[in-house]
Write a protein that holds these residues in place. Structure first.
Motif, PDB file in Angstrom:
ATOM      1  N   ALA A  71       0.839  -1.195   0.000  1.00 27.58           N
ATOM      2  CA  ALA A  71       0.000   0.000   0.000  1.00 27.58           C
ATOM      3  C   ALA A  71       0.876   1.248   0.000  1.00 27.58           C
ATOM      4  CB  ALA A  71      -0.920   0.001   1.217  1.00 27.58           C
ATOM      5  N   ILE A  72       0.527   2.199  -0.854  1.00 31.63           N
ATOM      6  CA  ILE A  72       1.277   3.456  -0.940  1.00 31.63           C
ATOM      7  C   ILE A  72       0.528   4.501  -0.125  1.00 31.63           C
ATOM      8  CG2 ILE A  72       2.291   5.174  -2.470  1.00 31.63           C
ATOM      9  CD1 ILE A  72       2.079   3.066  -4.725  1.00 31.63           C
ATOM     10  N   LEU A  73       1.083   4.842   1.027  1.00 31.76           N
ATOM     11  CA  LEU A  73       0.497   5.853   1.914  1.00 31.76           C
ATOM     12  C   LEU A  73       1.469   7.024   1.962  1.00 31.76           C
ATOM     13  CD1 LEU A  73      -1.241   3.380   2.628  1.00 31.76           C
ATOM     14  CD2 LEU A  73      -1.147   4.076   5.017  1.00 31.76           C
ATOM     15  N   ALA A  74       1.511   7.760   0.873  1.00 31.65           N
ATOM     16  CA  ALA A  74       2.500   8.816   0.712  1.00 31.65           C
ATOM     17  C   ALA A  74       1.857  10.046   0.089  1.00 31.65           C
ATOM     18  CB  ALA A  74       3.648   8.329  -0.172  1.00 31.65           C
ATOM     19  N   PRO A  75       2.434  11.222   0.313  1.00 27.57           N
ATOM     20  CA  PRO A  75       1.925  12.430  -0.340  1.00 27.57           C
ATOM     21  C   PRO A  75       2.287  12.453  -1.809  1.00 27.57           C
ATOM     22  CG  PRO A  75       3.888  12.931   0.945  1.00 27.57           C
ATOM     23  CD  PRO A  75       3.553  11.498   1.223  1.00 27.57           C
ATOM     24  N   GLN A  76       1.634  13.354  -2.542  1.00 26.62           N
ATOM     25  CA  GLN A  76       1.913  13.536  -3.967  1.00 26.62           C
ATOM     26  C   GLN A  76       3.366  13.957  -4.154  1.00 26.62           C
ATOM     27  OE1 GLN A  76      -0.993  13.185  -5.845  1.00 26.62           O
ATOM     28  NE2 GLN A  76      -0.820  14.390  -7.705  1.00 26.62           N
ATOM     29  N   GLY A  77       4.022  13.385  -5.141  1.00 19.47           N
ATOM     30  CA  GLY A  77       5.400  13.763  -5.401  1.00 19.47           C
ATOM     31  C   GLY A  77       6.124  12.697  -6.193  1.00 19.47           C
ATOM     32  N   LEU A  78       7.423  12.907  -6.432  1.00 24.45           N
ATOM     33  CA  LEU A  78       8.213  11.959  -7.216  1.00 24.45           C
ATOM     34  C   LEU A  78       8.333  10.611  -6.522  1.00 24.45           C
ATOM     35  CD1 LEU A  78      11.055  14.354  -8.445  1.00 24.45           C
ATOM     36  CD2 LEU A  78       9.080  13.528  -9.756  1.00 24.45           C
ATOM     37  N   ASP A  79       8.383  10.611  -5.196  1.00 19.46           N
ATOM     38  CA  ASP A  79       8.464   9.346  -4.469  1.00 19.46           C
ATOM     39  C   ASP A  79       7.243   8.473  -4.748  1.00 19.46           C
ATOM     40  OD1 ASP A  79      10.951   9.721  -3.159  1.00 19.46           O
ATOM     41  OD2 ASP A  79       9.999  11.062  -1.719  1.00 19.46           O
ATOM     42  N   TYR A  80       6.101   9.099  -4.936  1.00 18.52           N
ATOM     43  CA  TYR A  80       4.879   8.330  -5.222  1.00 18.52           C
ATOM     44  C   TYR A  80       5.002   7.639  -6.577  1.00 18.52           C
ATOM     45  CZ  TYR A  80      -0.036   7.193  -4.411  1.00 18.52           C
ATOM     46  OH  TYR A  80      -1.209   6.519  -4.162  1.00 18.52           O
ATOM     47  N   PRO A 215      -4.892  13.768  -8.184  1.00 17.75           N
ATOM     48  CA  PRO A 215      -4.246  12.884  -7.198  1.00 17.75           C
ATOM     49  C   PRO A 215      -3.806  11.571  -7.819  1.00 17.75           C
ATOM     50  CG  PRO A 215      -6.630  13.046  -6.814  1.00 17.75           C
ATOM     51  CD  PRO A 215      -6.287  14.079  -7.829  1.00 17.75           C
ATOM     52  N   LEU A 216      -2.624  11.126  -7.460  1.00 13.72           N
ATOM     53  CA  LEU A 216      -2.074   9.910  -8.057  1.00 13.72           C
ATOM     54  C   LEU A 216      -2.745   8.650  -7.544  1.00 13.72           C
ATOM     55  CD1 LEU A 216       1.742  10.790  -8.111  1.00 13.72           C
ATOM     56  CD2 LEU A 216       0.046  11.068  -9.917  1.00 13.72           C
ATOM     57  N   PHE A 217      -3.500   8.733  -6.463  1.00 16.76           N
ATOM     58  CA  PHE A 217      -4.233   7.554  -6.005  1.00 16.76           C
ATOM     59  C   PHE A 217      -5.566   7.411  -6.716  1.00 16.76           C
ATOM     60  CE2 PHE A 217      -5.384  11.023  -3.082  1.00 16.76           C
ATOM     61  CZ  PHE A 217      -6.770  10.990  -3.145  1.00 16.76           C
ATOM     62  N   HIS A 218      -5.926   8.394  -7.523  1.00 18.37           N
ATOM     63  CA  HIS A 218      -7.167   8.337  -8.292  1.00 18.37           C
ATOM     64  C   HIS A 218      -6.867   7.793  -9.683  1.00 18.37           C
ATOM     65  CE1 HIS A 218     -10.438  10.181 -10.816  1.00 18.37           C
ATOM     66  NE2 HIS A 218     -11.122   9.534  -9.895  1.00 18.37           N
ATOM     67  N   ASP A 219      -7.836   7.059 -10.267  1.00 21.90           N
ATOM     68  CA  ASP A 219      -7.584   6.384 -11.545  1.00 21.90           C
ATOM     69  C   ASP A 219      -7.132   7.331 -12.650  1.00 21.90           C
ATOM     70  OD1 ASP A 219     -10.079   7.599 -11.759  1.00 21.90           O
ATOM     71  OD2 ASP A 219     -11.190   5.726 -11.965  1.00 21.90           O
ATOM     72  N   MET A 220      -7.805   8.466 -12.777  1.00 21.71           N
ATOM     73  CA  MET A 220      -7.459   9.396 -13.852  1.00 21.71           C
ATOM     74  C   MET A 220      -6.062   9.979 -13.637  1.00 21.71           C
ATOM     75  SD  MET A 220      -9.795  12.575 -15.195  1.00 21.71           S
ATOM     76  CE  MET A 220      -9.394  13.530 -16.650  1.00 21.71           C
ATOM     77  N   GLY A 221      -5.726  10.315 -12.401  1.00 22.52           N
ATOM     78  CA  GLY A 221      -4.408  10.865 -12.116  1.00 22.52           C
ATOM     79  C   GLY A 221      -3.312   9.854 -12.336  1.00 22.52           C
ATOM     80  N   LEU A 222      -3.550   8.610 -11.929  1.00 23.74           N
ATOM     81  CA  LEU A 222      -2.529   7.568 -12.052  1.00 23.74           C
ATOM     82  C   LEU A 222      -2.213   7.266 -13.512  1.00 23.74           C
ATOM     83  CD1 LEU A 222      -0.748   5.524 -10.555  1.00 23.74           C
ATOM     84  CD2 LEU A 222      -2.659   3.934 -10.627  1.00 23.74           C
ATOM     85  N   ILE A 223      -3.249   7.111 -14.334  1.00 21.65           N
ATOM     86  CA  ILE A 223      -3.013   6.772 -15.744  1.00 21.65           C
ATOM     87  C   ILE A 223      -2.441   7.960 -16.515  1.00 21.65           C
ATOM     88  CG2 ILE A 223      -4.135   6.124 -17.908  1.00 21.65           C
ATOM     89  CD1 ILE A 223      -3.713   3.791 -16.043  1.00 21.65           C
ATOM     90  N   ALA A 224      -3.022   9.142 -16.324  1.00 23.76           N
ATOM     91  CA  ALA A 224      -2.578  10.307 -17.100  1.00 23.76           C
ATOM     92  C   ALA A 224      -1.182  10.764 -16.697  1.00 23.76           C
ATOM     93  CB  ALA A 224      -3.577  11.453 -16.936  1.00 23.76           C
ATOM     94  N   MET A 239       1.572  18.563  -9.960  1.00 30.65           N
ATOM     95  CA  MET A 239       1.593  19.261  -8.681  1.00 30.65           C
ATOM     96  C   MET A 239       0.617  18.595  -7.736  1.00 30.65           C
ATOM     97  SD  MET A 239      -0.534  22.731  -9.752  1.00 30.65           S
ATOM     98  CE  MET A 239       0.398  22.927 -11.272  1.00 30.65           C
ATOM     99  N   ASP A 240       0.662  18.994  -6.482  1.00 31.59           N
ATOM    100  CA  ASP A 240      -0.264  18.473  -5.485  1.00 31.59           C
ATOM    101  C   ASP A 240      -1.653  19.067  -5.725  1.00 31.59           C
ATOM    102  OD1 ASP A 240      -1.727  18.299  -2.839  1.00 31.59           O
ATOM    103  OD2 ASP A 240       0.139  17.300  -2.293  1.00 31.59           O
ATOM    104  N   PRO A 241      -2.715  18.274  -5.596  1.00 30.37           N
ATOM    105  CA  PRO A 241      -4.074  18.830  -5.758  1.00 30.37           C
ATOM    106  C   PRO A 241      -4.350  20.014  -4.845  1.00 30.37           C
ATOM    107  CG  PRO A 241      -4.158  16.438  -5.686  1.00 30.37           C
ATOM    108  CD  PRO A 241      -2.748  16.815  -5.359  1.00 30.37           C
TER     109      PRO A 241
END
Length: 580
Positions: A71-80, A215-224, A239-241
């Protein structure tokens, strides 16, 4: 190998390809606004991305095994981004979530972690204290700190054999109508949908730049943000939402820096920009280089398309760049979109006929439109690399063009199941047609739960089956009623209205919950406002309004993707927990 075909290679393998062919080119750029108002840019090249993902994969294989969840419990960023790719490298199933300090989503996080039962949690040094407090009640085997992993571990990485039908990650739905469920996204789904989206964006390989805040945890953010750039080695700038919500100008300012850019967001983002960005701020914008503003993830309002165009036409915004789209997590995300080289197509339908299940186009009503009985719908265009069919949900027979039914989808991007939920998986992902349709398979089909109609070869989404309001045997779409309510008075906040039905003695009863706008006068009389809304709803929909509730801003619940959570709002209304 063609850039625009998946072949037998999982999409994640292209990271190594670009690292070898274009090692120094920018891959992912994060604009961090937490320290400086103008933002600080941090970029990973393709070589750096490959090295960090490889190092994480080695570390993951030390603490867990193939097929386990991380599970990825991290803020938005390059680490994510590295966390997602590292899991795919290690053949560990990623569970993209968020740090526990994200406000308003605590219950969703608990349900997703409990359901996925990860062995490992990936986080950052900054977020780790909060994550450890959260994990006191939800223990896992191991917690890895992404920004503390030694890149030198990459030397020990050897690529595993990854099949296209292996599960890549679990995409937890936003839960607008049900509890969040983990959609099993395979490497085939992931790669196919990235290719479909890249094609929809009409992106140029290695040239077009993605600029996003989703957000990268959302489907649209992750794919795009993470997947689409892998197709042809393009740069993603994100950038962060929260940075966008605080200052929406930032999104358009970054877009203005590129001569060839594409982006996307839900309808509310465009409404938000049009309402919040001042004329003085617009002087700094140049949107001529934006080829696509994809509008999806929630109902697309024609009024928002018009307002956004009017607001930013002077900044070089091209009408054809606004591109309505339709998608859902169960199809990875992307299903269909309007033409990228033509203005969005808006069709005016007879509203009464729509309530009867027929799409009958009409001309624009004359006069001021106060008593118009029409619905203006934005076309979601045609499907890319997949099939879309309108089906009677009761008989499972295909409906002809012009008749409303459930939207069914078939294609390589359609997920195979919900995690640990075989009964719901069977119902949703393995539907079969009761009668043949030329050129289309009998099954399996994805039942989306959305209502729509095909008119002149293009898809129009009319609503969700579970949200339809049925009064005296007639179907009414809540988004139509919500638009009527918000246009009735300036005291009602745009795109923050929920219309739903509650049980009545003889038929369902209509309730509207609306947030108070900043433009509302201080001496506003809620009873008088209710009368205004009641008259408008009755005139336009021939509906009697049972109850109108005006609530403070931020009260109407929304999903993680920004959709109005009507069922959640209904539950709060019925149990008396709405703050009126």
């Amino acid at each position: 190998m063609s850039l625009l075909s998946l072949g037998a290679e999982p999409l994640v393998g292209r990271v190594a390809r670009w690292a070898q062919e274009r090692p120094g080119d920018p891959a992912y750029t994060f604009v961090d606004y937490s320290e400086r108002r103008e933002g600080t840019r941090r970029t990973l090249s393709w070589a750096e991305t490959h090295r960090k993902a490889s190092a994480l994969a080695v570390r993951l294989r030390e603490v867990t095994s193939e097929g386990e969840r991380a599970a990825i419990l991290a803020p938005q960023g390059l680490d994510y981004v590295v966390a997602v790719l590292g899991c795919l490298y290690a053949k560990v199933i990623a569970v993209p979530l968020f740090a526990p300090d994200l406000p308003g989503h605590g219950e969703r996080l608990i349900r997703a972690v409990d359901d996925s039962a990860p062995e490992v949690v990936l986080t950052t040094a900054e977020a780790r204290p909060g994550v450890e407090r959260f994990l006191e009640e939800h223990p896992v085997k191991e917690v890895l700190t992404l920004d503390a992993i030694d890149d030198a571990l990459a030397e020990r990485w050897t690529p595993p054999a990854i099949a296209l039908d292996d599960v890549a990650y679990l995409q937890y739905t936003s839960g607008s109508t049900r509890a969040p469920a983990g959609v099993e996204i395979t490497h085939r789904n992931y790669g196919s949908n990235a290719l479909q989206l890249f094609d929809a964006f009409d992106a140029d390989p290695a040239t077009s730049t993605a600029v996003l805040w989703l957000p990268l945890f959302h489907d649209m953010g992750l794919i795009a943000t993470v997947a689409a750039p892998l197709v042809a080695g393009n740069n993603a700038v994100f950038m962060d939402p929260v940075a966008f919500i605080m200052h929406p100008l930032r999104w358009l300012q970054v877009l203005s820096e590129y001569g060839d850019a594409f982006t996307g967001g839900p309808n509310f983002a465009y409404e938000y920009c049009a309402g919040r960005i001042t004329e003085e701020q617009k002087a700094s914008l140049d949107l001529r280089g934006v080829r696509v503003f994809l509008n999806g993830a929630e109902p697309v309002r024609p009024s928002t398309l018009a307002r956004f165009q009017e607001a930013f036409a002077g900044c070089g915004l091209r009408p054809e760049s606004q591109t309505p789209a339709y998608g859902l997590a169960e199809a990875t995300v992307f299903v269909s979109n309007g033409r990228w080289d033509a203005p969005a197509k808006i069709t005016v339908f007879d509203r009464d006929e729509l309530t009867r299940g027929r799409a009958v186009p009409v001309g624009e009503p004359a006069g001021d439109g106060g008593d118009e009985r029409v619905s203006r719908l934005a076309s979601a265009g045609a499907a890319t690399g997949q099939h879309v069919l309108i089906v009677d949900p009761a008989t499972r027979l295909a409906r002809p063009d012009g008749e409303v039914g459930e939207i069914w989808v078939h294609g390589p991007n359609v997920a195979r199941a919900y995690w640990n939920n075989p009964e719901r998986s069977e119902e949703t992902f393995r539907a079969r047609l009761a009668g043949p349709v030329a050129g289309l398979p009998e099954g399996p089909w994805l039942r989306t739960g959305d209502l729509g109609v095909v008119h002149e070869g293009e898809l129009y989404v009319t609503g969700r089956i579970k949200d339809v309001i049925i009064v005296d045997g007639r179907n009414h779409y809540p988004q139509d009623v919500e638009v009527t309510a918000q246009e009735a008075h300036e005291a009602i906040r745009t795109d923050h209205v929920a219309a739903f039905a509650v049980p009545g003695e003889e038929t369902e009863r209509l309730v509207i919950v609306a947030e108070r706008s900043r433009r509302a006068p201080e001496d506003l009389d809620p009873a008088e406002l209710a009368k205004v809304v009641r008259r408008a709803v009755n005139a336009r929909h021939d509906l009697r309004l049972h109850d109108f509730v005006l609530v403070p801003a931020g009260t109407v619940p929304r999903t993680s993707s920004g959709k109005i959570a009507r069922q959640a709002c209904r539950h709060r209304y019925l149990d008396g927990t709405l703050q009126g």
